[in-house]
Design an enzyme around this catalytic site. Structure first.
Site, PDB file in Angstrom:
ATOM      1  N   ASN B 387       0.814  -1.196   0.000  1.00  0.00           N
ATOM      2  CA  ASN B 387       0.000   0.000   0.000  1.00  0.00           C
ATOM      3  C   ASN B 387       0.858   1.262   0.000  1.00  0.00           C
ATOM      4  O   ASN B 387       0.989   1.937  -1.017  1.00  0.00           O
ATOM      5  CB  ASN B 387      -0.942  -0.020   1.208  1.00  0.00           C
ATOM      6  CG  ASN B 387      -2.020   1.035   1.119  1.00  0.00           C
ATOM      7  OD1 ASN B 387      -1.911   1.978   0.354  1.00  0.00           O
ATOM      8  ND2 ASN B 387      -3.063   0.883   1.904  1.00  0.00           N
ATOM      9  N   ASP B 388       1.481   1.562   1.121  1.00  0.00           N
ATOM     10  CA  ASP B 388       2.223   2.813   1.224  1.00  0.00           C
ATOM     11  C   ASP B 388       3.398   2.890   0.247  1.00  0.00           C
ATOM     12  O   ASP B 388       3.739   3.966  -0.219  1.00  0.00           O
ATOM     13  CB  ASP B 388       2.722   3.008   2.657  1.00  0.00           C
ATOM     14  CG  ASP B 388       1.561   3.183   3.617  1.00  0.00           C
ATOM     15  OD1 ASP B 388       0.618   3.926   3.257  1.00  0.00           O
ATOM     16  OD2 ASP B 388       1.576   2.584   4.692  1.00  0.00           O
TER      17      ASP B 388
END
Lengths: 90, 460
Positions: B387-388
């Site tokens: 995600n990040d």
């Protein structure tokens, strides 16, 4: 005091040497390097073996230090080896 | 007889020098793919030599040998039985044991009544680093194995964090004051307790996503503790080996912190929590879900595919299925690469280990700098549980808490598949605009099931 100075010198040089040696490590090897280094920190075993054993408390401390350092050494090297064996090029 | 008793320490010291050279060569070789196995072997050999020569003339050999045997059995069982997905917590655990050993050494040396200011200070410092490494690693172990679930903002965490600072203050006090007063057992007991509790407070407030940094740092600590124990015991091999570990841990810590574009201080003492709210801008746009069969059609026609794994792949244990998909794509004539972000997962190199376990060749594993320049010719980027590390806010939104973090720029690929369980945000608590881009397709569900679905479509 002179011994401390000398040993302090060894300490600083070794840290510097370590930083130079490992500064460029491919990311594939981050985990094996960490776990291999972890095994090396089990060198505390050598220190644990030479502890004095006057009295029950000292003996217990020395024994426990030996046990835990040994877990670190054996576990660390074995798992690093297991991991490195998995890395291969086709 | 007299000559022999003088000679043993000399022989030991010479052997320690040989062992040190082997350690240095070993760790150097451990940093290169072609020589890593040999390097690990050399360092194990160095360890064996150093321990064997120390065993000459030890007090109470029977007891100590049985200690080594117990440690060897326990360590080997853990090392051989552990699953590759559990490697992060196991490294943390071993690290803790190393710290505990130096902690015990310092304790024992205190009972020997240190004579000089220097010696007394060394005992306190070694005790503190060893103790913090021990309990800190145990907390890291608890967090990584998900046995310990205490929120980093909870009241308990705050209490322990406070104890950590008290422990540091008390440590300074004990270093500078104890040499001038009579060493009291009570005083030392307080230090022991504070240090052990303080180690908990050191790691407890640090979030799961920052674990790669913490593990490397604790790794470094265990080495430094061993080096200090070496100063304490006048033992040069302890100093050299400990320093090498300290240095390698420090390098990894810096690499990890750079990969997050944050300072080590920020990771340890601030965390993301302070800046979470500002980034929840509402105009996110629409999400485009996609089904497995549609995803298959796009993948079948793709000529180059980039797979970007994250912690979600580890959780779903999807690495073997991912490898299978990669192989099927290659058979189909597609060029497959894996984009590995340094901080993906829970420890340095986590994704590399998992993919290696699944038999993915390491020459198709690429770093962000290798894949980003050619991203626009990638037909499909498949993001699996990351995600990040693929959040375009890091390059596009100066106000975002993760702005400036180097990412894998999958949003520049022609199509992006995001495999995700739900729409929750990553550990940084930052919304990910990638999910709302027009070239992004969301494949919801368990990563392993989704990929198995794709695999069976390919086989039909």
């Amino acid at each position: 005091m002179e011994t401390y100075m000398l040993l302090g010198f060894v300490l600083i040089l070794s840290i510097y040497l370590g930083l130079e040696l490992i500064s460029k490590v491919p990311s594939t090897l981050h985990t094996p390097l960490m776990s291999g280094a972890n095994a090396i920190s089990g060198i505390a075993l050598v220190g644990a073996l030479v502890l004095s054993q006057d009295g029950d408390l000292q003996t217990t401390l020395a024994f426990l230090a030996v046990v835990f350092a040994s877990i670190n050494v054996f576990g660390g090297y074995l798992v690093t080896n297991r991991m490195l064996k998995m890395f291969k090029k086709k | 007889m007299d000559i022999l008793s003088i000679n043993i320490p000399t022989i030991q010291n010479i052997t320690y020098i040989i062992a040190s050279v082997l350690f240095i060569t070993g760790i150097k070789m451990l940093g290169k793919e072609s020589t890593a196995v040999k390097g690990n072997f050399l360092s194990a050999l160095a360890m064996f030599i150093a321990v064997a020569i120390t065993c000459i003339g030890i007090v109470n050999p029977l007891l100590l040998f049985s200690g080594i045997i117990i440690g060897a059995i326990v360590g080997s069982i853990i090392a051989l039985k552990v699953k590759m997905t559990s490697i992060p917590e196991m490294v943390a655990l071993f690290n803790g044991f190393g710290g505990l050993a130096t902690f015990l050494i310092a304790w024992s040396e205190f009972n020997n009544n240190p004579e000089s200011f220097f010696q007394s200070a060394l005992v306190m410092i070694t005790l503190a680093i060893g103790g913090i490494t021990f309990t800190g690693s145990l907390v890291a172990y608890g967090k990584l194995s998900e046995k310990l679930k205490i929120a980093k903002t909870s009241f308990i965490t705050k209490i322990f964090t406070t104890i950590f600072y008290i422990a540091l203050a008390f440590l300074c006090y004990s270093i500078f004051v104890t040499p001038f007063i009579v060493q009291s057992f009570e005083f030392f007991t307080i230090l022991i307790i504070l240090v052990l509790l303080g180690g908990i407070g050191f790691v407890l407030p640090i979030g799961g996503g920052d674990m790669p940094v913490v593990i490397s740092l604790l790794n470094s600590f265990s080495g430094i503790a061993a080096a200090f124990a070496g100063l304490l015991l006048f033992n040069n091999v302890l100093i050299v080996a400990g320093s090498l570990v300290g240095a390698s841990g420090l390098i990894l810590t810096v690499i990890m912190a750079k990969a997050m574009n944050r300072s080590i201080g920020n990771i340890l003492f601030v965390g993301y929590a302070s800046s979470g709210t500002s980034a929840t801008s509402e105009e996110q746009g629409e999400i485009n879900p996609i089904s497995v069969s549609d995803a298959y059609l796009i993948l079948e026609n793709a000529s180059s595919v980039l797979i970007v794994p994250g912690y979600g792949m580890a959780v779903a244990q999807a690495q073997h299925t991912v490898r299978e998909l990669g192989e099927l794509l290659e058979e189909n004539g597609t060029e497959v690469k894996y984009g590995i972000h340094p901080v993906a997962g829970r420890m340095p190199g986590h994704m590399n280990v998992l993919l290696a376990e699944a038999n993915v060749s390491y020459d198709v594993l690429a770093e962000p700098d290798d894949v980003n320049p050619t991203m626009d010719v990638v037909d499909v980027a498949v993001v699996i549980g990351a995600n990040d590390v693929v959040n375009p806010s890091a390059t596009e939104e100066p106000g975002s808490p993760i702005y400036g973090m180097p990412i894998i720029e999958v949003h520049n690929a022609k199509t992006v598949f995001v495999l995700k369980r739900s729409m929750s945000s990553g550990f940084a608590g930052v919304q990910n605009p990638l999910f709302f881009k027009s070239n992004t397709r969301m494949l919801f569900g368990d990563a392993k099931e989704s990929i198995s679905g794709l695999v069976s479509e390919f086989k039909d």
